[in-house]
Design a protein around this motif. Sequence first.
Motif, PDB file in Angstrom:
ATOM      1  N   HIS A  97      17.807  -5.180  45.946  1.00  0.00           N
ATOM      2  CA  HIS A  97      18.170  -4.658  44.627  1.00  0.00           C
ATOM      3  C   HIS A  97      17.746  -3.204  44.426  1.00  0.00           C
ATOM      4  CE1 HIS A  97      20.089  -8.025  42.677  1.00  0.00           C
ATOM      5  NE2 HIS A  97      19.130  -8.836  43.090  1.00  0.00           N
ATOM      6  N   ARG A  99      18.413   0.773  44.732  1.00  0.00           N
ATOM      7  CA  ARG A  99      19.640   1.575  44.648  1.00  0.00           C
ATOM      8  C   ARG A  99      19.409   2.927  45.296  1.00  0.00           C
ATOM      9  NH1 ARG A  99      22.481   0.703  38.748  1.00  0.00           N
ATOM     10  NH2 ARG A  99      22.770  -1.565  38.908  1.00  0.00           N
ATOM     11  N   GLY A 104      16.831   1.327  41.311  1.00  0.00           N
ATOM     12  CA  GLY A 104      16.750  -0.112  41.533  1.00  0.00           C
ATOM     13  C   GLY A 104      15.330  -0.644  41.450  1.00  0.00           C
ATOM     14  N   ARG A 119      20.325  -2.295  52.581  1.00  0.00           N
ATOM     15  CA  ARG A 119      21.526  -1.573  52.143  1.00  0.00           C
ATOM     16  C   ARG A 119      22.792  -2.348  52.500  1.00  0.00           C
ATOM     17  NH1 ARG A 119      21.051   3.450  55.183  1.00  0.00           N
ATOM     18  NH2 ARG A 119      18.958   2.919  55.913  1.00  0.00           N
ATOM     19  N   ALA A 122      22.855  -5.405  49.995  1.00  0.00           N
ATOM     20  CA  ALA A 122      23.168  -4.982  48.630  1.00  0.00           C
ATOM     21  C   ALA A 122      24.675  -4.917  48.403  1.00  0.00           C
ATOM     22  CB  ALA A 122      22.536  -3.621  48.346  1.00  0.00           C
ATOM     23  N   CYS A 152      30.746   3.274  43.052  1.00  0.00           N
ATOM     24  CA  CYS A 152      29.281   3.312  42.991  1.00  0.00           C
ATOM     25  C   CYS A 152      28.639   3.755  44.307  1.00  0.00           C
ATOM     26  CB  CYS A 152      28.738   1.937  42.599  1.00  0.00           C
ATOM     27  SG  CYS A 152      29.255   1.393  40.959  1.00  0.00           S
ATOM     28  N   GLN A 156      24.576   3.856  43.749  1.00  0.00           N
ATOM     29  CA  GLN A 156      23.994   2.522  43.878  1.00  0.00           C
ATOM     30  C   GLN A 156      24.003   2.036  45.325  1.00  0.00           C
ATOM     31  OE1 GLN A 156      25.563  -0.318  41.119  1.00  0.00           O
ATOM     32  NE2 GLN A 156      24.537  -2.071  42.050  1.00  0.00           N
ATOM     33  N   PHE A 157      25.107   2.280  46.023  1.00  0.00           N
ATOM     34  CA  PHE A 157      25.297   1.718  47.362  1.00  0.00           C
ATOM     35  C   PHE A 157      25.400   2.808  48.425  1.00  0.00           C
ATOM     36  CE2 PHE A 157      27.595  -1.192  44.398  1.00  0.00           C
ATOM     37  CZ  PHE A 157      26.688  -2.233  44.452  1.00  0.00           C
TER      38      PHE A 157
END
Length: 206
Positions: A97, A99, A104, A119, A122, A152, A156-157
């Motif tokens: 979780h 980021r 995150g 990664r 996720a 994202c 985020q990713f």
Amino acid sequence: VDIKDGYTRGHSERVGQASMMIARELGMDDERVETLRFAGILHDVGKLGVPTRLLRKDGPLTPEERRVIELHPEYGHEMVRGIRFLGEARAAVLHHHERLDGSGYPYGLVGDRIPESARVVAVADAFDAMTSTRSYSRARPVAVALEELQRCAGTQFDPRMVRALVHALGRHGWRPSVTADGTRAPADPVPGGGRSARDRVGRGAS
């Protein structure tokens, strides 16, 4: 975990499957691919330590309830950290979780400080969450989920993991091993198929 939270039945297996697809696309060897499959299967094991009423709650969570649920990566890591053969899968359980931009949890890691296995998981986790029906949301089509992952990517990713999933699904479609009702699902191909599909859903991921 899937028994405890009926809305996520099959989620662990599907995240393992998607993680394996990403790992193969990245050219990882068979041993690492299998480790990433275990990582996906076990990523939410810490939810065993979260009250069932929170996992099954239909309405929005209170800030305190969210803090309790956000402890599940640490609970999970405590459960698996002594299982040596899991290798880097243990880091994925703890950090899936996090980021890329540091927003995150549990530690707010940034960029490459997030373990590669985490990664991968996720992206697989988010993909399955979007393409599965939950108590609070209906399943999205695969192509829509991929567009959201790409939107994202970079914040985020990890964009590399997103690209890998897009390319893998462009070639093979999505054939989840287990659906929410416990049955095997038919393939859900990316519209267009083949290289053209990868080109269509791949914009913005590079």
